[in-house]
Write a protein that holds these residues in place. Sequence first.
Motif, PDB file in Angstrom:
ATOM      1  N   LEU A 131       0.833  -1.197   0.000  1.00 18.50           N
ATOM      2  CA  LEU A 131       0.000   0.000   0.000  1.00 18.50           C
ATOM      3  C   LEU A 131       0.868   1.248   0.000  1.00 18.50           C
ATOM      4  CD1 LEU A 131      -2.728   1.508   0.345  1.00 18.50           C
ATOM      5  CD2 LEU A 131      -2.471   1.155   2.813  1.00 18.50           C
ATOM      6  N   LEU A 132       1.851   1.275   0.866  1.00 16.61           N
ATOM      7  CA  LEU A 132       2.738   2.436   0.941  1.00 16.61           C
ATOM      8  C   LEU A 132       3.515   2.624  -0.360  1.00 16.61           C
ATOM      9  CD1 LEU A 132       3.982   1.944   4.591  1.00 16.61           C
ATOM     10  CD2 LEU A 132       2.489   3.791   3.761  1.00 16.61           C
ATOM     11  N   ALA A 133       3.959   1.521  -0.962  1.00 16.46           N
ATOM     12  CA  ALA A 133       4.706   1.610  -2.219  1.00 16.46           C
ATOM     13  C   ALA A 133       3.811   2.077  -3.367  1.00 16.46           C
ATOM     14  CB  ALA A 133       5.332   0.258  -2.554  1.00 16.46           C
ATOM     15  N   ASP A 134       2.581   1.583  -3.397  1.00 17.42           N
ATOM     16  CA  ASP A 134       1.677   1.906  -4.506  1.00 17.42           C
ATOM     17  C   ASP A 134       1.007   3.267  -4.366  1.00 17.42           C
ATOM     18  OD1 ASP A 134       2.271  -0.594  -5.525  1.00 17.42           O
ATOM     19  OD2 ASP A 134       0.354  -1.500  -4.928  1.00 17.42           O
ATOM     20  N   GLU A 135       0.621   3.622  -3.141  1.00 16.58           N
ATOM     21  CA  GLU A 135      -0.193   4.826  -2.932  1.00 16.58           C
ATOM     22  C   GLU A 135       0.513   5.939  -2.183  1.00 16.58           C
ATOM     23  OE1 GLU A 135      -2.965   5.151  -4.423  1.00 16.58           O
ATOM     24  OE2 GLU A 135      -3.377   3.060  -4.962  1.00 16.58           O
ATOM     25  N   GLY A 136       1.599   5.598  -1.480  1.00 21.94           N
ATOM     26  CA  GLY A 136       2.262   6.594  -0.646  1.00 21.94           C
ATOM     27  C   GLY A 136       1.577   6.697   0.708  1.00 21.94           C
ATOM     28  N   PRO A 137       2.144   7.508   1.607  1.00 22.93           N
ATOM     29  CA  PRO A 137       1.628   7.573   2.976  1.00 22.93           C
ATOM     30  C   PRO A 137       0.367   8.408   3.162  1.00 22.93           C
ATOM     31  CG  PRO A 137       3.484   9.037   2.738  1.00 22.93           C
ATOM     32  CD  PRO A 137       3.373   8.288   1.437  1.00 22.93           C
ATOM     33  N   VAL A 138       0.018   9.215   2.156  1.00 25.12           N
ATOM     34  CA  VAL A 138      -1.148  10.091   2.269  1.00 25.12           C
ATOM     35  C   VAL A 138      -2.287   9.453   1.489  1.00 25.12           C
ATOM     36  CG1 VAL A 138      -2.049  12.423   1.950  1.00 25.12           C
ATOM     37  CG2 VAL A 138       0.368  12.082   2.528  1.00 25.12           C
ATOM     38  N   HIS A 139      -3.012   8.570   2.179  1.00 25.95           N
ATOM     39  CA  HIS A 139      -4.049   7.783   1.516  1.00 25.95           C
ATOM     40  C   HIS A 139      -5.041   7.327   2.592  1.00 25.95           C
ATOM     41  CE1 HIS A 139      -5.795   4.252  -0.552  1.00 25.95           C
ATOM     42  NE2 HIS A 139      -5.534   4.943  -1.652  1.00 25.95           N
ATOM     43  N   PRO A 140      -6.334   7.239   2.261  1.00 24.09           N
ATOM     44  CA  PRO A 140      -7.308   6.849   3.282  1.00 24.09           C
ATOM     45  C   PRO A 140      -7.052   5.468   3.889  1.00 24.09           C
ATOM     46  CG  PRO A 140      -8.341   6.990   1.103  1.00 24.09           C
ATOM     47  CD  PRO A 140      -6.968   7.560   0.988  1.00 24.09           C
ATOM     48  N   GLU A 141      -6.611   4.503   3.085  1.00 23.60           N
ATOM     49  CA  GLU A 141      -6.354   3.168   3.633  1.00 23.60           C
ATOM     50  C   GLU A 141      -5.168   3.187   4.595  1.00 23.60           C
ATOM     51  OE1 GLU A 141      -6.810  -0.764   4.661  1.00 23.60           O
ATOM     52  OE2 GLU A 141      -8.230   0.615   3.744  1.00 23.60           O
ATOM     53  N   VAL A 142      -4.203   4.053   4.369  1.00 23.54           N
ATOM     54  CA  VAL A 142      -3.083   4.201   5.312  1.00 23.54           C
ATOM     55  C   VAL A 142      -3.627   4.697   6.653  1.00 23.54           C
ATOM     56  CG1 VAL A 142      -0.931   5.438   5.809  1.00 23.54           C
ATOM     57  CG2 VAL A 142      -1.349   4.530   3.504  1.00 23.54           C
ATOM     58  N   ALA A 143      -4.493   5.697   6.622  1.00 22.03           N
ATOM     59  CA  ALA A 143      -5.092   6.216   7.864  1.00 22.03           C
ATOM     60  C   ALA A 143      -5.874   5.125   8.584  1.00 22.03           C
ATOM     61  CB  ALA A 143      -5.994   7.410   7.553  1.00 22.03           C
ATOM     62  N   ARG A 144      -6.636   4.331   7.827  1.00 19.02           N
ATOM     63  CA  ARG A 144      -7.410   3.239   8.438  1.00 19.02           C
ATOM     64  C   ARG A 144      -6.488   2.224   9.105  1.00 19.02           C
ATOM     65  NH1 ARG A 144     -11.107   4.263   4.075  1.00 19.02           N
ATOM     66  NH2 ARG A 144      -9.894   3.009   2.634  1.00 19.02           N
TER      67      ARG A 144
END
Length: 165
Positions: A69-82
């Motif tokens: 997730l971090l590699a594909d979307e980066g740290p600023v993403h709703p799933e990261v927050a979840r």
Amino acid sequence: MPGTPDPAARLIGELTRRGLRIAVAESLTGGLVVAELTRIPGASVVVNGGVVAYDTAVKRSVLGVAAELLADEGPVHPEVARQMADHVRRVLAVAGRPADIGVATTGVAGPAEQDGKPAGTVYVGVAIGDEVEAIALDLAGDRGEIRRETVRRAIDAVLSRLDAG
């Protein structure tokens, strides 16, 4: 406004009344959420602690956010927050008991954009029981204003979910 209850005090009071504990995972707010909660007398009864995962690698290594997730979307993403909100409950367990509530902040405080996301792009994660959600915020202001508003919105998000439940 005079007479308006302090949201942090209200949250600490609600958690105490209900016998619930909270854990905090922060990125852009750098510890401001847990500082706001722990300024309230009696917070030690309900606040397990906080993790400042400012570096993306810490989101993965300490909080267990999915590397893909971090590699594909980066740290600023709703799933990261979840994932931050959900996982911090276990990371900051007390006496083997996970926190009842996890709250997390991730986003761009500015002044510049990050990974193509403009300053003010923020996600607040809230995990209570099996309910894990992310709230998208589009904030304006300077770096300090964005960080302060994120803290306010994170506390309000937890309060509104407790009020609804």
